[in-house]
Enzyme design. Structure first.
Site, short mmCIF file in Angstrom:
data_model
loop_
_atom_site.label_atom_id
_atom_site.label_comp_id
_atom_site.label_asym_id
_atom_site.label_seq_id
_atom_site.Cartn_x
_atom_site.Cartn_y
_atom_site.Cartn_z
N GLU A 38 1.48 -1.31 -0.01
CA GLU A 38 0.01 0.07 0.18
C GLU A 38 0.96 1.47 0.24
O GLU A 38 2.02 1.25 0.73
CB GLU A 38 -0.77 0.12 0.93
CG GLU A 38 -1.91 1.35 1.19
CD GLU A 38 -2.44 1.55 -0.01
OE1 GLU A 38 -2.19 2.69 -0.21
OE2 GLU A 38 -3.65 1.08 0.00
N CYS A 46 -11.33 5.20 0.54
CA CYS A 46 -12.50 5.21 1.20
C CYS A 46 -11.87 5.26 3.12
O CYS A 46 -12.84 6.56 3.18
CB CYS A 46 -13.02 4.22 1.61
SG CYS A 46 -14.39 4.07 2.71
N LYS A 55 -17.82 11.47 6.83
CA LYS A 55 -18.83 11.35 6.91
C LYS A 55 -19.01 12.03 8.52
O LYS A 55 -19.77 12.52 8.98
CB LYS A 55 -19.13 10.35 7.78
CG LYS A 55 -19.74 8.88 6.21
CD LYS A 55 -20.18 9.41 5.68
CE LYS A 55 -20.43 8.90 4.06
NZ LYS A 55 -19.62 9.63 3.66
N GLY A 180 -21.55 17.89 -10.77
CA GLY A 180 -21.77 16.34 -10.64
C GLY A 180 -22.03 16.66 -9.40
O GLY A 180 -21.90 17.89 -8.42
N GLU A 203 -25.10 20.14 -12.81
CA GLU A 203 -25.19 18.22 -13.24
C GLU A 203 -25.48 18.39 -14.70
O GLU A 203 -26.03 19.26 -15.08
CB GLU A 203 -26.43 18.21 -12.76
CG GLU A 203 -26.84 16.15 -12.52
CD GLU A 203 -25.50 15.72 -13.27
OE1 GLU A 203 -25.82 15.38 -14.07
OE2 GLU A 203 -25.23 15.12 -11.72
N ARG A 272 -15.85 8.71 -10.52
CA ARG A 272 -13.92 8.43 -10.33
C ARG A 272 -13.61 7.32 -11.48
O ARG A 272 -14.29 6.77 -12.13
CB ARG A 272 -13.98 7.45 -9.01
CG ARG A 272 -14.59 8.40 -7.80
CD ARG A 272 -13.69 8.04 -6.89
NE ARG A 272 -12.27 7.54 -6.21
CZ ARG A 272 -12.09 8.36 -5.44
NH1 ARG A 272 -11.99 9.91 -5.78
NH2 ARG A 272 -10.48 7.93 -4.98
N HIS A 445 -43.01 0.71 18.96
CA HIS A 445 -43.28 1.86 18.80
C HIS A 445 -42.82 2.90 20.07
O HIS A 445 -43.02 2.69 20.64
CB HIS A 445 -45.00 1.64 19.00
CG HIS A 445 -45.92 3.59 18.55
ND1 HIS A 445 -46.15 4.18 17.26
CD2 HIS A 445 -46.35 4.13 19.61
CE1 HIS A 445 -46.04 4.74 17.43
NE2 HIS A 445 -46.89 4.64 19.09
#
Length: 466
Positions: A38, A46, A55, A180, A203, A272, A445
């Site tokens: 790597e 990611c 996130k 995009g 877009e 990508r 519920h």
């Protein structure tokens, strides 16, 4: 320099969600002497420059935006001391923690990790820039993907940035253009708008989120525009001129109108492409097809013993897809029987703006284009008790199914926590649970998941809350 080749039983190129999972699964299955190479940190794009740090930014954006709820309660909030640099630092802290976790798992499973860039010098031999040579009879290529630009536009990661450049910002621009409107574009639009940045989206397709259900896309567009995001669909970029620390952009709108705008940053979010250029593929017999590494249904290339998985092959470019492909490749290599292959039509796709969008299967547009007969149910968030009580009533749960009621053809959820609740629908589909049985499962519920129960009851014609 030591020219001796290090021989391994399995080499995995790339330590992203596809590569490191393939290595761990191979170790579980008894394959010894595994090496993962790597060039960056464990976790790949990611974890380090994609899904995970974005996130973290989304979480911070939601927290920042939630101050408006406190203001409704009479709380006065002074944001003059806000520093986006602290938001950036938190996102990097998250990636550090998880990257170290991947490295730990590799070490725990006695997998050799070499953090260098290697390229093929022949079919089964790789070499690093400093001359280190490694070889194996089994190789898995999981080199991932890199940002795709648009014609005549160079990404300089200064004025014109990729998602990595966007994730590297330590200060907020005043005005941005996003080219995009797939998952990356829409998520950054939400992030920047929440922090007070002026956001425009261009877009080329008819709708934003062009791969998603049209109703989901329309919901997000309407909510984005209410928040002040300016959206140009069926539009194109004619020219970009850099002027000092800003760029002037000529845009052709859908009615042919020419628009000139100036932006501090331009994010290119047009997808990508497979990362094959630095692999030395030209030194091998490995075949490419449309820029991707060509593989068969077992992820093997045309060269025996060499496999490819994840974003480098022509399947869905999603981390969870790459991870599953990694598991399968390891299982094929080990000779495991009873392997459950991927049905790419029924993989969950998730977009983490607010409200969220999640789906699997076919859209209505696709079913109509293929003359497939279907029926649908649509349960709105606004009549769900949990949604109303938490003031998150924008959204719906839509299920497309065959007229005989036995087979779900697609499911589309737009709304709060859509990326979580989509999986109950997917389980119903994958486990072949009849709508009647799924609808009879008692759900607590109030919960958002009650909407899944109600959707199944709607299919059976016995829903009482709609």
């Amino acid at each position: 320099m030591n020219n001796e080749k290090k021989k391994f039983d399995l080499i995995v190129i790339g330590a992203g969600p596809a590569g490191y999972v393939a290595a761990l699964r191979a170790s579980q299955l008894g394959i010894k002497n595994i090496c993962v190479v790597e060039k960056d940190r464990p976790g790949g794009v990611c974890l380090n420059w994609g899904c995970i740090p974005s996130k973290s930014l989304i979480h911070s954006a939601e927290t920042f935006d939630s101050r408006k709820d406190l203001e409704k309660m009479g709380v006065k909030i002074d944001i003059t001391g806000f520093n986006f640099g602290s938001v950036y630092k938190q996102s990097r802290k998250v990636t550090d923690i998880l990257s170290r976790g991947v490295a730990f798992l590799l070490k725990k499973n006695n997998i050799t990790l070499i953090q260098k860039e290697f390229k093929f010098v022949s079919d089964y031999e790789l070499e690093s820039e400093d001359g280190e040579k490694i070889t194996a009879e089994k190789i898995i290529i999981a080199s991932g993907a890199v940002p795709r630009s648009i014609p005549n536009v160079d990404i300089d990661e200064d004025l014109i940035i990729s998602s990595k450049g966007a994730l590297s910002l330590t200060t907020l621009p005043s005005k941005v253009l996003i080219v995009g409107s797939g998952a990356i574009g829409v998520e950054f639009a939400f992030i920047w708008n929440s922090f007070g940045v002026e956001v425009h989206i261009v877009e080329i397709m008819e709708n934003i989120l062009p791969m998603e259900d049209e109703e989901s896309a329309l919901l997000i567009r309407n909510l984005f525009e209410k928040k002040g995001i300016k959206i140009f669909t069926k539009a194109s970029i004619d020219k970009i001129e850099k002027n000092g620390n800003k760029s002037s952009v000529s845009i052709t709108a859908n009615d042919g109108t020419k628009i000139m705008e100036e932006y501090e940053k331009i994010l290119i979010a047009t997808g990508r492409k497979a990362s094959t250029e630095a692999l030395g593929i030209e030194n091998t017999s490995i075949q490419l097809e449309k820029g991707f590494i060509k593989v068969n249904e077992r992820f093997m290339t045309n060269v025996a013993g060499i496999y490819a998985i994840g974003d480098v092959i022509n399947t869905l470019q999603l981390a969870h897809v790459g991870s599953r492909e990694g598991e399968l490749a390891a299982e094929y290599i080990s000779g495991k029987k009873d392997i459950h292959a991927i049905d790419y039509n029924f993989v969950p796709k998730c977009i983490y703006c607010q409200p969220e969008v999640a789906s699997f299967g076919f859209t209505e547009k696709q079913l109509k284009a293929n003359n497939v007969s279907y029926r649908k149910v649509n349960f709105p968030y606004r009549i769900n008790g949990k949604s109303v009580s938490s003031e998150s009533t924008n959204g719906f749960v839509k299920v497309l199914y065959e007229e005989n009621k036995k087979n779900i053809l697609g499911a589309h959820v737009a709304g709060h926590n859509a990326t979580e609740i989509i999986h109950e629908l997917l389980l119903i589909k994958e486990a072949n649970i009849a709508p009647q049985k799924a609808g009879n499962i008692i759900h607590a519920h109030p919960t958002l998941s009650e909407m899944i129960m109600e959707s199944m009851k709607m299919i059976e014609g016995c829903a009482v809350n709609v």
